[in-house]
Write a protein that holds these residues in place. Structure first.
Motif, PDB file in Angstrom:
ATOM      1  N   THR A 504      37.368  39.075  37.073  1.00  0.00           N
ATOM      2  CA  THR A 504      37.095  39.524  37.986  1.00  0.00           C
ATOM      3  C   THR A 504      37.288  38.941  38.973  1.00  0.00           C
ATOM      4  N   CYS A 505      37.719  39.414  40.600  1.00  0.00           N
ATOM      5  CA  CYS A 505      37.523  37.960  41.470  1.00  0.00           C
ATOM      6  C   CYS A 505      36.476  37.886  42.235  1.00  0.00           C
ATOM      7  N   HIS A 506      36.696  36.187  42.225  1.00  0.00           N
ATOM      8  CA  HIS A 506      35.879  35.415  42.700  1.00  0.00           C
ATOM      9  C   HIS A 506      35.745  35.590  44.620  1.00  0.00           C
ATOM     10  N   VAL A 507      36.669  35.765  44.717  1.00  0.00           N
ATOM     11  CA  VAL A 507      36.054  36.002  46.442  1.00  0.00           C
ATOM     12  C   VAL A 507      35.679  37.603  46.735  1.00  0.00           C
ATOM     13  N   CYS A 508      36.323  38.626  46.345  1.00  0.00           N
ATOM     14  CA  CYS A 508      35.293  40.042  46.501  1.00  0.00           C
ATOM     15  C   CYS A 508      34.838  41.750  46.111  1.00  0.00           C
ATOM     16  N   GLY A 509      34.772  40.206  43.948  1.00  0.00           N
ATOM     17  CA  GLY A 509      34.700  41.040  42.888  1.00  0.00           C
ATOM     18  C   GLY A 509      34.914  42.255  42.128  1.00  0.00           C
ATOM     19  N   ARG A 523      47.132  37.510  42.479  1.00  0.00           N
ATOM     20  CA  ARG A 523      46.649  38.028  43.705  1.00  0.00           C
ATOM     21  C   ARG A 523      45.964  38.989  43.685  1.00  0.00           C
ATOM     22  N   CYS A 524      45.301  38.576  44.181  1.00  0.00           N
ATOM     23  CA  CYS A 524      43.797  40.043  44.107  1.00  0.00           C
ATOM     24  C   CYS A 524      44.652  41.633  44.577  1.00  0.00           C
ATOM     25  N   GLU A 525      44.612  42.560  44.027  1.00  0.00           N
ATOM     26  CA  GLU A 525      45.061  43.721  44.740  1.00  0.00           C
ATOM     27  C   GLU A 525      44.192  44.185  45.949  1.00  0.00           C
ATOM     28  N   LYS A 526      42.418  43.815  45.756  1.00  0.00           N
ATOM     29  CA  LYS A 526      41.968  44.214  46.899  1.00  0.00           C
ATOM     30  C   LYS A 526      41.893  43.528  47.858  1.00  0.00           C
ATOM     31  N   CYS A 527      41.327  42.089  48.048  1.00  0.00           N
ATOM     32  CA  CYS A 527      41.680  41.256  49.047  1.00  0.00           C
ATOM     33  C   CYS A 527      42.123  40.652  49.367  1.00  0.00           C
ATOM     34  N   GLU A 528      43.532  40.121  47.966  1.00  0.00           N
ATOM     35  CA  GLU A 528      44.765  39.757  48.818  1.00  0.00           C
ATOM     36  C   GLU A 528      44.826  38.172  48.791  1.00  0.00           C
TER      37      GLU A 528
HETATM   38 ZN   LIG Z   1      39.489  39.711  45.370  1.00  0.00          ZN
END
Ligand SMILES: [Zn+2]
Length: 585
Positions: A504-509, A523-528
């Motif tokens: 889980t991305c700790h920035v955007c979930g 690199r999170c594919e959602k929030c980058e």
């Molecule tokens: Zn993210």
């Protein structure tokens, strides 16, 4: 001695290494040797009494069933020997022979008979009660006389009590108790009845134990009483101790022991301290424990854990490249040990092949399969006392090999011991620091032995074959140090399910799927947002911990991280923590 049962008191042992005798000589060595010899003699006499008692007991309890049991045991042992001998002769695991059948049948009958004896234990003992009582009182009397003799010969009472306690423990534990050869090594103990405040011993003038804080050099004297002069003054054993970890001044010192092993000493101080109060504060640290090779200059270091706390700080626990390089050196010493064994073993095994050996000679039936150099060296040592006909040439070959082997294996053990101590000390410092700073520790709840190593991010190469290293300074050792310190200081420890912390991305979930064995940075594919995988796991673990931690959180409330881009993460319920990178820390 009465056992401490008070719930508010806990017992702890502080251990201190010493610099080797050749660097800083010890004082009182002569009396130490005298005491060690007496202690060894006391032990061996107790063993002799116990063996005589067991033999007499068996004699008394002998009956038809018991005789049949012994007969079966002999049959099984003989069958096993013959299997072993055949395998050694064939140099491989041969097909199961007729002996297997013999062993199986004997085992089945033996099981039935032992059950029968157990069921009738009370009747059998009652029938022989008088003779058993007589044996017990005779044994008690003999032990008492031995104690008196040891005291008369000058064995100081701390060690004397300790030997008796160790012996009683071994007896209760069951199994055979062994004689010990005196080799100049062993432990002496000083007991302090009722205990004494550490403040009286550390840089103090207590008459049983004194330890000094080193000022200029690395070490300072530790003195333990090992006897009394005619004027009732202490006779001291003084060793050069490295007093690196202070004993709390309010601790009550109950006993001290000094162990000598191959020219090195260790001081163990057993203290009682009040149990810590459970902490109720809100400062928490989450520690994601893993194992990842990291580049350090042009060398390799190991990341053992990554942590994040409620103050928004984070960081890694790392074993430096220098220590990893040491481990490589230790490994090469180890392989030299194996190599020399492989060179010597076939010739020695061949010489022994099929040879008649006198009784008392070490069992060499399976020597061709021995994997342990230590075992071979020990056999050669025994061989020296049981020389055989026409063995001059092979014996001197073996003895020369043993000398060389012991030299290398000693170097290997010393290096290994030093590295272990250094890395463990680093773990301990982190653990102590964490225990001081926080009220709660959150870790993942899994068995570390099952966790595979994380591959090195910057190359294809995966660290394998470092299982020895893992064992002595690996993540489970780090975890143990952390849990110990937390328990000692009264921190809350939460072990949390690990499933969701890494993905889980700790920035955007956003819960993504990617090759975790690739680069450490992702690199999170959602929030980058780009983040360190281990740090991401630590931050997620911290949130999970805070959500599960029962303590009401007041004040010191963590702030939500400023999140750019996708704002979905904000709607996530549960506590948030400051993202150190985001606030530029
Ligand atoms: Zn993210």
């Amino acid at each position: 001695m009465k056992r401490q049962t008070n719930d508010d008191i806990t017992s702890r042992v502080y251990s201190y290494g010493c610099v080797p005798e050749r660097v800083a000589p010890i004082r009182g060595a002569k009396e130490q040797q005298n005491q060690l010899r007496l202690a060894n003699r006391l032990w061996n006499t107790l063993v002799a009494i116990e063996r005589a008692r067991v033999a007499r007991y068996r004699d008394i309890m002998r009956d038809d069933v018991q005789e049949r049991i012994e007969q079966l045991r002999e049959t099984m042992a003989a069958a096993r020997d013959s299997i072993k001998a055949r395998r050694a002769a064939e140099r491989k695991r041969g097909a199961p022979g007729p002996e297997m059948q013999v062993v199986a049948e004997a085992r089945a009958e033996l099981g039935r008979l032992i059950d029968y004896q157990r069921e009738h234990a009370k009747e059998r003992h009652d029938a022989k009660r008088e003779r058993l009582d007589e044996l017990n009182s005779k044994t008690k009397h003999r032990v008492k006389r031995v104690r008196q003799a040891a005291a008369r010969m000058g064995l100081f009472w701390g060690t004397y009590n300790e030997v008796i306690q160790r012996f009683d423990a071994a007896r209760k534990h069951g199994g055979e108790i062994h004689f010990r050869r005196y080799d100049g090594n062993g432990t002496l103990t000083a007991q302090i009845i009722g205990g004494t405040l550490a403040a009286r011993c550390v840089d103090g003038d207590h008459t049983f134990f004194q330890i000094e804080t080193p000022s200029e050099s690395k070490y300072a004297p530790a003195r333990m009483r090992i006897g009394s002069t005619e004027d009732r003054d202490p006779v001291w054993l003084e060793v050069p101790a490295v007093y690196h970890r202070p004993i709390p001044a309010h601790a009550s010192i109950r006993s001290v022991s000094i162990t000598r092993r191959d020219g090195r000493h260790q001081v163990n101080v057993t203290v009682n301290v009040p149990k810590p109060e459970q902490r109720t504060g809100t400062r928490a640290i989450a520690v994601d424990i893993g194992w990842r090779l990291m580049p350090e200059g042009d060398q390799k270091a190991v990341r053992v854990a990554y942590w994040a706390d409620t103050e928004g700080r984070h960081g890694e626990v790392r074993v430096r490249a220098y220590d990893i390089a040491q481990f490589e050196r230790i490994r090469s010493l180890r392989s030299i040990c194996d190599l020399t064994r492989d060179e010597a073993l076939p010739a020695i095994a061949e010489w022994f092949g099929g040879r008649e050996l006198p009784p008392g000679f070490p069992d060499v039936a399976t020597i061709a399969q021995w994997r342990s150099g230590d075992r071979l060296a020990a056999m050669i040592r025994e061989w020296a006392d049981h020389r055989l006909a026409d063995d001059d040439e092979i014996f001197s070959f073996a003895a020369a090999w043993r000398k060389q082997y012991l030299h290398v294996s000693r170097r290997w053990r010393n290096s290994s011991e030093n590295m272990r101590a250094r890395v463990r000390e680093q773990y301990r410092i982190f653990a102590v620091h964490a225990a001081r700073e926080y009220d709660a520790v959150y870790i993942e709840d899994f068995d570390l032995r099952e966790v595979a190593e994380r591959p090195e991010p910057e190359s294809e190469e995966v660290a394998t074959g470092s299982s020895g290293y893992r064992q002595i300074v690996g993540p489970s050792v780090f975890r143990g140090a952390l849990l110990n310190a937390a328990k000692r200081e009264g921190l809350r420890v939460l072990k949390l399910p690990a499933e969701y912390t890494t993905r889980t991305c700790h920035v955007c979930g956003h819960s993504g799927a990617w090759d975790q064995a690739g680069s450490v940075m992702h690199r999170c594919e959602k929030c980058e947002t780009t983040w360190d995988q281990d740090r991401n796991a630590a931050v997620n673990l911290l949130r999970l911990g805070l959500a599960s931690d029962g303590t009401t959180r007041t004040g010191n409330q963590p702030v939500r991280p400023p999140i750019s881009g996708d704002s979905k993460g904000r709607s996530k319920s549960g506590p948030e923590v400051v993202d150190a990178a985001a606030v530029g820390a």
